[in-house]
Write an enzyme that holds these catalytic residues in place. Sequence first.
Site, PDB file in Angstrom:
ATOM      1  N   ARG A  57      58.002  28.124  39.652  1.00  0.00           N
ATOM      2  CA  ARG A  57      57.023  28.448  38.785  1.00  0.00           C
ATOM      3  C   ARG A  57      56.627  27.163  38.069  1.00  0.00           C
ATOM      4  O   ARG A  57      57.639  26.498  37.468  1.00  0.00           O
ATOM      5  CB  ARG A  57      57.059  29.647  37.926  1.00  0.00           C
ATOM      6  CG  ARG A  57      55.988  29.623  36.904  1.00  0.00           C
ATOM      7  CD  ARG A  57      56.490  31.161  35.716  1.00  0.00           C
ATOM      8  NE  ARG A  57      55.531  30.796  34.635  1.00  0.00           N
ATOM      9  CZ  ARG A  57      55.911  31.807  33.547  1.00  0.00           C
ATOM     10  NH1 ARG A  57      56.968  32.622  33.650  1.00  0.00           N
ATOM     11  NH2 ARG A  57      54.851  31.808  32.633  1.00  0.00           N
ATOM     12  N   PRO A  77      55.129  20.766  33.101  1.00  0.00           N
ATOM     13  CA  PRO A  77      54.715  20.683  34.825  1.00  0.00           C
ATOM     14  C   PRO A  77      55.915  19.654  35.327  1.00  0.00           C
ATOM     15  O   PRO A  77      56.452  18.910  34.539  1.00  0.00           O
ATOM     16  CB  PRO A  77      53.337  19.963  34.958  1.00  0.00           C
ATOM     17  CG  PRO A  77      52.745  20.249  33.431  1.00  0.00           C
ATOM     18  CD  PRO A  77      53.760  20.429  32.575  1.00  0.00           C
ATOM     19  N   SER A  78      56.221  19.922  36.772  1.00  0.00           N
ATOM     20  CA  SER A  78      57.067  19.115  37.442  1.00  0.00           C
ATOM     21  C   SER A  78      58.540  19.043  36.907  1.00  0.00           C
ATOM     22  O   SER A  78      59.170  18.270  37.159  1.00  0.00           O
ATOM     23  CB  SER A  78      56.440  17.909  37.583  1.00  0.00           C
ATOM     24  OG  SER A  78      55.246  17.803  38.346  1.00  0.00           O
ATOM     25  N   ARG A  79      58.635  20.081  36.183  1.00  0.00           N
ATOM     26  CA  ARG A  79      60.240  20.278  35.416  1.00  0.00           C
ATOM     27  C   ARG A  79      60.599  19.167  34.543  1.00  0.00           C
ATOM     28  O   ARG A  79      61.555  19.114  34.216  1.00  0.00           O
ATOM     29  CB  ARG A  79      61.295  20.223  36.750  1.00  0.00           C
ATOM     30  CG  ARG A  79      61.277  21.420  37.568  1.00  0.00           C
ATOM     31  CD  ARG A  79      61.214  22.948  36.826  1.00  0.00           C
ATOM     32  NE  ARG A  79      61.442  23.823  37.884  1.00  0.00           N
ATOM     33  CZ  ARG A  79      60.453  24.710  37.883  1.00  0.00           C
ATOM     34  NH1 ARG A  79      59.129  24.514  37.649  1.00  0.00           N
ATOM     35  NH2 ARG A  79      60.648  25.739  38.793  1.00  0.00           N
ATOM     36  N   LEU A  80      59.576  18.519  34.199  1.00  0.00           N
ATOM     37  CA  LEU A  80      59.721  17.492  33.140  1.00  0.00           C
ATOM     38  C   LEU A  80      59.604  18.098  31.721  1.00  0.00           C
ATOM     39  O   LEU A  80      58.547  17.880  30.875  1.00  0.00           O
ATOM     40  CB  LEU A  80      58.701  16.343  33.374  1.00  0.00           C
ATOM     41  CG  LEU A  80      58.957  15.386  34.587  1.00  0.00           C
ATOM     42  CD1 LEU A  80      57.734  14.407  34.603  1.00  0.00           C
ATOM     43  CD2 LEU A  80      60.144  14.845  34.471  1.00  0.00           C
TER      44      LEU A  80
END
Length: 214
Positions: free
Chosen positions: A9, A191-194
């Site tokens: 997700r 977002p983008s696991r950042l």
Amino acid sequence: MQTLADMRRDYVRDGLSETQAPAEPFALFHQWFEQARLTEQPPVEPNAMHLATVDGQGRPHCRVLLLKGLDSRGFTFYSNYDSAKGQQLAAHPYAAMTFFWPGLERQVRIEGTVERVSPEESDAYFQVRPLGSRLGAWASPQSQVIADRDVLDELLAETQRRFLDQAPHCPEHWGGYRLLPERVEFWQGRPSRLHDRLNYRLQDQAWLRERLAP
């Protein structure tokens, strides 16, 4: 069929910057908790938390409990003092707790020492619990092996007879614990696991705030 590797997700709801964060963690926790209380939907319970303890062999144990008190000293929960977690905390009075609020894409991790609350504080909370919960605290030999469900039903029936003509008082083997935080980390999905991670560490009786890489 979607595989475990494909399940993910992307978190896009919000961010967390230093300008949004106070100098100490309690104010931010109150803010986040109130937002979770207003927005999280059943079956999510905003005050549900994972509590981790360690046993004598250094092995971790984790379970879900409910937060039942919060003040400037720390985070309070209640349990059977003779339970597995109670014995672990008696031997090693340190614990970690994690709150996760999926609707807000947030989690909070808290670590610190644990102390028992006063008998008066335990009794005050015990008296406002539903009657069934008070009877259950007397009836259940928490964490002990029992033969089957019938054993628990018989113990409850015996307890109901015992308190047929009187209100159950707080048992000596049951009461509260307070986690005194030494570290509190606020995690906001991005977002983008950042992700955004702001960490508070207690240092010389003052809180040091720092950003952690995701």
